[in-house]
Design an enzyme around this catalytic site. Structure first.
Site, mmCIF file in Angstrom:
data_model
loop_
_atom_site.group_PDB
_atom_site.id
_atom_site.type_symbol
_atom_site.label_atom_id
_atom_site.label_comp_id
_atom_site.label_asym_id
_atom_site.label_seq_id
_atom_site.Cartn_x
_atom_site.Cartn_y
_atom_site.Cartn_z
ATOM 1 C CD GLU A 172 -11.170 5.781 49.572
ATOM 2 O OE1 GLU A 172 -11.819 4.715 49.569
ATOM 3 O OE2 GLU A 172 -10.617 6.247 48.564
ATOM 4 C CB THR A 214 -6.104 6.161 49.179
ATOM 5 O OG1 THR A 214 -5.521 7.460 49.272
ATOM 6 C CG2 THR A 214 -7.608 6.264 49.069
ATOM 7 N N GLY A 240 -3.913 -1.778 42.410
ATOM 8 C CA GLY A 240 -3.405 -0.441 42.082
ATOM 9 C C GLY A 240 -3.393 -0.230 40.586
ATOM 10 C CG ASP A 241 -5.370 2.525 38.611
ATOM 11 O OD1 ASP A 241 -5.860 1.562 37.991
ATOM 12 O OD2 ASP A 241 -6.039 3.327 39.286
ATOM 13 C CG HIS A 266 -10.910 -2.832 36.555
ATOM 14 N ND1 HIS A 266 -9.854 -3.029 35.701
ATOM 15 C CD2 HIS A 266 -10.472 -2.001 37.524
ATOM 16 C CE1 HIS A 266 -8.809 -2.347 36.152
ATOM 17 N NE2 HIS A 266 -9.158 -1.715 37.265
ATOM 18 C CE LYS A 305 -11.131 -7.900 43.502
ATOM 19 N NZ LYS A 305 -10.816 -6.482 43.265
HETATM 20 P P1 FAD Z 1 -7.835 -6.468 40.629
HETATM 21 O O1 FAD Z 1 -8.938 -7.001 41.425
HETATM 22 O O2 FAD Z 1 -6.544 -7.217 40.628
HETATM 23 O O3 FAD Z 1 -8.369 -6.288 39.145
HETATM 24 C C1 FAD Z 1 -7.601 -5.613 38.166
HETATM 25 C C2 FAD Z 1 -8.000 -6.130 36.784
HETATM 26 O O4 FAD Z 1 -7.517 -7.479 36.633
HETATM 27 C C3 FAD Z 1 -9.514 -6.207 36.578
HETATM 28 O O5 FAD Z 1 -9.764 -5.897 35.233
HETATM 29 C C4 FAD Z 1 -9.861 -7.648 36.883
HETATM 30 O O6 FAD Z 1 -11.018 -8.087 36.201
HETATM 31 C C5 FAD Z 1 -8.608 -8.378 36.414
HETATM 32 N N1 FAD Z 1 -8.323 -9.571 37.225
HETATM 33 C C6 FAD Z 1 -8.401 -9.690 38.566
HETATM 34 N N2 FAD Z 1 -8.035 -10.923 38.955
HETATM 35 C C7 FAD Z 1 -7.722 -11.600 37.833
HETATM 36 C C8 FAD Z 1 -7.265 -12.928 37.580
HETATM 37 N N3 FAD Z 1 -7.074 -13.800 38.566
HETATM 38 N N4 FAD Z 1 -7.023 -13.295 36.281
HETATM 39 C C9 FAD Z 1 -7.203 -12.421 35.257
HETATM 40 N N5 FAD Z 1 -7.643 -11.140 35.451
HETATM 41 C C10 FAD Z 1 -7.885 -10.733 36.713
HETATM 42 N N6 FAD Z 1 -5.794 2.769 43.893
HETATM 43 C C11 FAD Z 1 -4.657 3.153 44.529
HETATM 44 O O7 FAD Z 1 -3.623 3.336 43.887
HETATM 45 N N7 FAD Z 1 -4.635 3.349 45.890
HETATM 46 C C12 FAD Z 1 -5.742 3.146 46.676
HETATM 47 O O8 FAD Z 1 -5.671 3.314 47.888
HETATM 48 C C13 FAD Z 1 -6.953 2.735 46.025
HETATM 49 N N8 FAD Z 1 -8.081 2.514 46.747
HETATM 50 C C14 FAD Z 1 -9.210 2.068 46.113
HETATM 51 C C15 FAD Z 1 -10.363 1.790 46.883
HETATM 52 C C16 FAD Z 1 -11.526 1.340 46.279
HETATM 53 C C17 FAD Z 1 -12.732 1.028 47.140
HETATM 54 C C18 FAD Z 1 -11.572 1.186 44.859
HETATM 55 C C19 FAD Z 1 -12.831 0.749 44.190
HETATM 56 C C20 FAD Z 1 -10.452 1.460 44.098
HETATM 57 C C21 FAD Z 1 -9.258 1.885 44.706
HETATM 58 N N9 FAD Z 1 -8.100 2.134 43.971
HETATM 59 C C22 FAD Z 1 -6.934 2.552 44.605
HETATM 60 C C23 FAD Z 1 -8.080 1.962 42.511
HETATM 61 C C24 FAD Z 1 -7.614 0.532 42.106
HETATM 62 O O9 FAD Z 1 -6.273 0.348 42.488
HETATM 63 C C25 FAD Z 1 -7.777 0.395 40.602
HETATM 64 O O10 FAD Z 1 -9.137 0.361 40.264
HETATM 65 C C26 FAD Z 1 -7.017 -0.740 39.948
HETATM 66 O O11 FAD Z 1 -7.022 -0.533 38.544
HETATM 67 C C27 FAD Z 1 -7.567 -2.139 40.183
HETATM 68 O O12 FAD Z 1 -7.384 -2.548 41.470
HETATM 69 P P2 FAD Z 1 -8.135 -3.884 41.994
HETATM 70 O O13 FAD Z 1 -7.674 -4.091 43.363
HETATM 71 O O14 FAD Z 1 -9.568 -3.803 41.725
HETATM 72 O O15 FAD Z 1 -7.459 -4.958 41.006
#
Ligand code: FAD
Length: 302
Positions: free
Chosen positions: A19, A50, A110-111, A155, A171
């Site tokens: 990555e 990313t 995303g964050d 998370h 997901k």
């Molecule tokens: P989600 O899967 O949407 O989860 C976010 C939170 O919401 C979690 O606490 C989850 O339990 C909760 N949740 C999910 N679905 C639901 C639902 N249906 N109902 C209620 N709660 C729910 N960040 C960047 O900005 N750019 C990047 O390119 C990037 N690449 C990454 C690559 C990897 C492999 C990883 C592990 C992380 C990366 N991140 C990146 C960080 C990521 O964006 C953060 O960890 C972010 O806070 C959560 O993203 P997610 O896609 O896991 O979110």
């Protein structure tokens, strides 16, 4: 056409992926070019780039991914987050990726931006990564392979690790082909996570995210961001280190041990967070006694 995740993971043996992130300055761009050239010899299974939290680097992701694919002659994946985008804008970005020949997406929520404490979705956008997976499948069918993020230690937003796993399952059910984990430093967290994934019925490959520590400030920032736990044995060594050179050596030692153990456990894949540097990943392959990713895959088969 590039191979998508389902084809990449169809073949036997572990995958080894790298990555990168979009560099912020022209000098850093030049350095990335050099590092990528050095990593070419390791023949990764795929590489990813990313998607920035905001600003100009976001436009670079597609260009970098397309360039990496050409330079390394391997499949690629572009990351995409929901932050600050309406659904129409997300579709526009995805259409751009498709035109560039990008075959895989790492779909993320995303964050929250640094000046906000919690993630707030765009008024016409999406709240969760699962919705982005759904949008991709609805608008683009199977044109893209899709990876989603998994969290061996949970998370940071979720108190209950059981619901975290239910959300991951959603997901995957929405159409993700593979789970790539957040970085972790204790393999037991990963093995337990994989087992918990199996219990809730997640059947897609779960790839281990490994980040060799390269500096003390870097690890403090990353651990703060993603909530990764530093095991006492690792922390003790880091605290005793007198400079960043020693820290990097400890980081490579630790990551090598993690990889060796993961290979012994027939891991499905290892995703290296390279931090745009080649040296640590190259050194880990060397210490494992592997010339390239094919040799590592052979080791994982035992
Ligand atoms: P989600 O899967 O949407 O989860 C976010 C939170 O919401 C979690 O606490 C989850 O339990 C909760 N949740 C999910 N679905 C639901 C639902 N249906 N109902 C209620 N709660 C729910 N960040 C960047 O900005 N750019 C990047 O390119 C990037 N690449 C990454 C690559 C990897 C492999 C990883 C592990 C992380 C990366 N991140 C990146 C960080 C990521 O964006 C953060 O960890 C972010 O806070 C959560 O993203 P997610 O896609 O896991 O979110």
């Amino acid at each position: 056409m590039q191979r998508r995740f389902p084809e990449i993971f169809e073949q036997a043996g572990a995958t080894f992926s790298f990555e990168f992130f979009p560099p912020k300055t022209p000098e850093a761009q030049g350095r990335l070019h050099q590092q990528v050239a050095e990593l070419k010899t390791l023949s990764p299974s795929f590489v990813t780039c990313t998607y920035g939290a905001g600003g100009s680097t976001r436009q670079q992701t597609g260009d970098i991914v397309a360039k990496l694919g050409k330079e390394l002659a391997v499949p690629t994946a572009a990351h995409l987050t929901c932050v600050g985008h309406s659904c129409d804008q997300l579709v526009e970005v995805l259409e751009g990726y498709r035109k560039m020949g990008i075959a895989n997406i790492v779909a993320l929520r995303g964050d929250a931006p640094a000046d906000q404490s919690t993630f707030t979705p765009h008024p016409e956008g999406l709240r969760y990564a699962g919705e982005l997976v759904g949008l991709i499948r609805k608008r683009f069918g199977d044109a893209f392979g899709i990876a989603v993020a998994g969290y061996p230690e949970g998370h940071t937003d979720t108190r209950c690790k059981l619901t975290d796993l239910d959300h991951l399952k959603r997901k995957v059910d929405a159409g993700a082909d593979v789970v790539v984990t957040q970085l972790f430093f204790d393999n037991r967290d990963f093995y337990d996570f994989v087992e918990r994934c199996q219990i809730v019925g997640i059947r897609v490959p779960v790839v281990a995210g490994i980040m060799p520590i390269v500096s003390r400030s870097g690890i403090m920032r990353m651990a703060g961001l993603c909530g990764a736990r530093l095991p006492a044995k690792l922390l003790r060594r880091l605290v005793a280190a007198t400079d960043d050179e020693q820290v990097a050596k400890i980081g490579i030692d630790w990551a090598t041990q993690q990889c060796r153990d993961l290979l012994d456990h027939q891991v499905r894949g290892i995703h290296f967070y390279t931090l745009n540097r080649s040296s640590a990943t190259i050194e880990i392959y060397r210490r494992l006694g592997a010339r390239d990713s094919q040799a590592l895959a052979h080791m994982a088969r035992g």
